[in-house]
Design an enzyme around this catalytic site. Structure first.
Site, PDB file in Angstrom:
ATOM      1  N   HIS A   1       0.807  -1.213   0.000  1.00  0.00           N
ATOM      2  CA  HIS A   1       0.000   0.000   0.000  1.00  0.00           C
ATOM      3  C   HIS A   1       0.848   1.273   0.000  1.00  0.00           C
ATOM      4  O   HIS A   1       0.304   2.379  -0.094  1.00  0.00           O
ATOM      5  CB  HIS A   1      -0.949   0.008   1.202  1.00  0.00           C
ATOM      6  CG  HIS A   1      -2.117  -0.920   1.056  1.00  0.00           C
ATOM      7  ND1 HIS A   1      -1.979  -2.287   0.951  1.00  0.00           N
ATOM      8  CD2 HIS A   1      -3.454  -0.677   0.973  1.00  0.00           C
ATOM      9  CE1 HIS A   1      -3.172  -2.848   0.835  1.00  0.00           C
ATOM     10  NE2 HIS A   1      -4.088  -1.893   0.839  1.00  0.00           N
TER      11      HIS A   1
ATOM     12  N   ARG B   1     -17.559  48.151   4.143  1.00  0.00           N
ATOM     13  CA  ARG B   1     -18.662  48.106   5.098  1.00  0.00           C
ATOM     14  C   ARG B   1     -19.226  46.701   5.328  1.00  0.00           C
ATOM     15  O   ARG B   1     -19.932  46.467   6.314  1.00  0.00           O
ATOM     16  CB  ARG B   1     -19.777  49.068   4.689  1.00  0.00           C
ATOM     17  CG  ARG B   1     -20.503  48.790   3.397  1.00  0.00           C
ATOM     18  CD  ARG B   1     -21.550  49.892   3.190  1.00  0.00           C
ATOM     19  NE  ARG B   1     -21.974  50.028   1.823  1.00  0.00           N
ATOM     20  CZ  ARG B   1     -23.191  49.708   1.389  1.00  0.00           C
ATOM     21  NH1 ARG B   1     -24.082  49.224   2.221  1.00  0.00           N
ATOM     22  NH2 ARG B   1     -23.500  49.886   0.125  1.00  0.00           N
TER      23      ARG B   1
END
Length: 505
Positions: free
Chosen positions: A83, A287
């Site tokens: 793996h 803002r």
């Protein structure tokens, strides 16, 4: 404090403290007992005629093939070797170390059936700074981070590679067998269930999430400071940050950011000098900072909450419940983190998007600022071109916001027919944050230049303090000069967390 693996609760600060050595971690007696009991259960199952997945059977599509007791150890060794197929550059050594720490904690809870000797060897790696080399690519984030975790634990077998520290020099890479010999350690042989316990898990995804969360926590605060400095430079309005406004739409992130913005402006002579100006409203990039930064904070909190659950979970397979039962389920599946990592990636990218807009706004020559932030435009281009860089960086981040968790490619002959791709989500999250650091660094440079044109007005104490941090490394731009060194210096300040971004009582 001492952290007890498998018993105590990990969070972002504790796991980082263990990694940097400021917190000691150990196996307490309760954890030792849990590990040993779980191991005894596995040994009983391994000797049984009854097929138990991963203990006396093959893996994946070979789950119906039973293995004899004599073949069990070789099966576990073969599992790691076959793996370990990762590719690409190695991940950062620090992330590999987090993988080790979080894996030890999960295994020490007593549901994985691993031997105590194996856990103790992993702890020895951490204590000796023997950190395995792990490639960045190859995990699909489902049967666990199989390839990365295989590379992480190959050195147990005397295979694979370690990072080696060199005094005053970059770390180098050495063969695991060589490093083990130098430290008087012999390669181990894995026993029943151990290989599967080691490589099933989400520690690659999780450790990247921890790394990104740690960086994002600071960048969220820095983005607020950066926005506040830009507002000082623009002499913008404080009204959008008033508490009574945000009480009418009380998203937690919005309320927090608005409160922080008010603190950044407390005592600012510059902000109070234009309270009677006839400007009705500012552009959104100024803002709407509470709404945009606040939404990103909400995403951070969601990822942090889920990552903390994962830090304290068991994510391998099968889960050993009793002497008679090991449940083969899906605790290794990365989807719970993958989806929210993609969400957090968008949140980080948005901090860069609005920052780039503020950079552009500062160049437009509005409200008393000179165009391109230079008093002698024409001959001088001033600060025009760094915004090209922020535009490139935020566009790159947009391309990285494609959600890997929305995709799945079946593997293991269809046995693993839905995968999370969370490993890719976690890597993209950190790439986006790296670009965000650069964008905010450039905005800070712009904001400092804009503030120069508001003198002799003074800003708040905290903004003046951060202004001086910038000026110690980057001088005011009077005439055109090479800006690359200035930008690099600003990025270094951001990465070293040199700015004061929080408030003390």
């Amino acid at each position: 404090m001492k952290f007890k693996y498998g018993i105590d609760h990990l969070d972002l600060d504790i796991v980082n403290g263990i990694a940097n050595g400021s917190i000691q971690a150990e196996l307490c007696q309760e954890a030792l007992d849990n590990i040993n009991v779980s191991r005894q259960r596995v040994e009983k199952m391994a000797a049984s005629d009854k097929a138990v997945y991963g203990i006396n059977t093959g893996f994946g599509p070979l789950c119906d093939t039973q293995i004899t007791p004599e073949e069990t150890n070789l099966l576990q060794t073969n599992l790691l070797i076959t793996h370990a197929v990762g590719v690409g550059e190695p991940i950062a050594k620090e992330i590999s170390k987090l993988m080790l720490i979080t894996k030890v904690h999960a295994l020490s809870k007593g549901f994985s059936g691993i031997r105590l000797e194996t856990v103790e060897r992993m702890l020895a790696f951490i204590e000796l700074d023997l950190i395995p080399v792990v490639p960045e690519q190859g995990s699909v984030g489902a049967s666990g981070d199989l390839a990365p975790l295989s590379h992480l634990f190959l050195p147990l077998l005397g295979v694979g590679e370690f990072w080696q520290s060199n005094a005053g020099q970059p770390d180098s890479i050495v063969p695991a067998a060589q490093a083990l010999k130098e430290h008087g350690l012999t390669p181990m042989e894995l026993h029943a269930k151990e290989g599967l316990a080691l490589i099933n898990g989400t520690q690659f995804i999780l450790s990247h999430a921890i790394t990104g969360l740690t960086k994002m926590r600071y960048l969220l605060d820095l983005a607020d400071l950066t926005g506040a400095m830009s507002i000082e430079g623009m002499q913008g309005s404080q009204s959008p940050f008033r508490a009574e406004l945000h009480a009418t739409r009380p998203f937690p992130g919005n309320v927090e950011v608005a409160s922080r913005m008010r603190e950044f402006f407390t005592g600012s002579e510059n902000m109070s000098s234009h309270t009677n100006c006839d400007r009705v409203q500012d552009p959104y990039s100024l803002r709407c900072i509470p709404q945009v930064h606040g939404a990103s904070r909400n995403a951070f909190k969601h990822l942090n909450e889920l990552a903390e659950i994962e830090m304290n979970s068991v994510t391998d397979n099968p889960i050993v419940i009793s002497s008679e039962e090991a449940i083969s389920g899906g605790n290794f599946h990365g989807q719970p983190l993958a989806m929210v990592l993609d969400y957090a990636s968008i949140a980080a990218a948005e901090l860069g998007n609005i920052s780039d807009r503020r950079c552009y706004l500062l160049l437009e020559g509005l409200h008393g600022l000179p165009r391109l932030l230079t008093a002698s435009g024409g001959l001088n281009s001033g600060m025009m071109i760094p915004q090209y860089t922020t535009a490139a960086l935020v566009t790159e981040n947009k391309s990285l916001c494609f959600p890997p968790s929305a995709d799945s490619v079946p593997t293991s002959m269809g046995q693993e027919d839905h995968v999370s791709m969370g490993s890719i989500s976690s890597r993209q999250f950190n790439q986006i944050l790296g670009n965000l650091e650069k964008v905010l660094a450039i905005e800070l440079m712009y904001a400092a230049q804009a503030i120069e044109f508001r003198r002799p007005n003074k800003c708040s104490d905290i903004i003046e303090k951060n202004f001086q941090v910038i000026r110690e490394k980057v001088a005011k731009l009077e005439e055109d000069r090479l800006l690359k060194p200035d930008i690099d210096a600003m990025i270094a300040l951001v990465r070293s967390q040199a700015f004061t971004v929080s408030f003390t009582a």
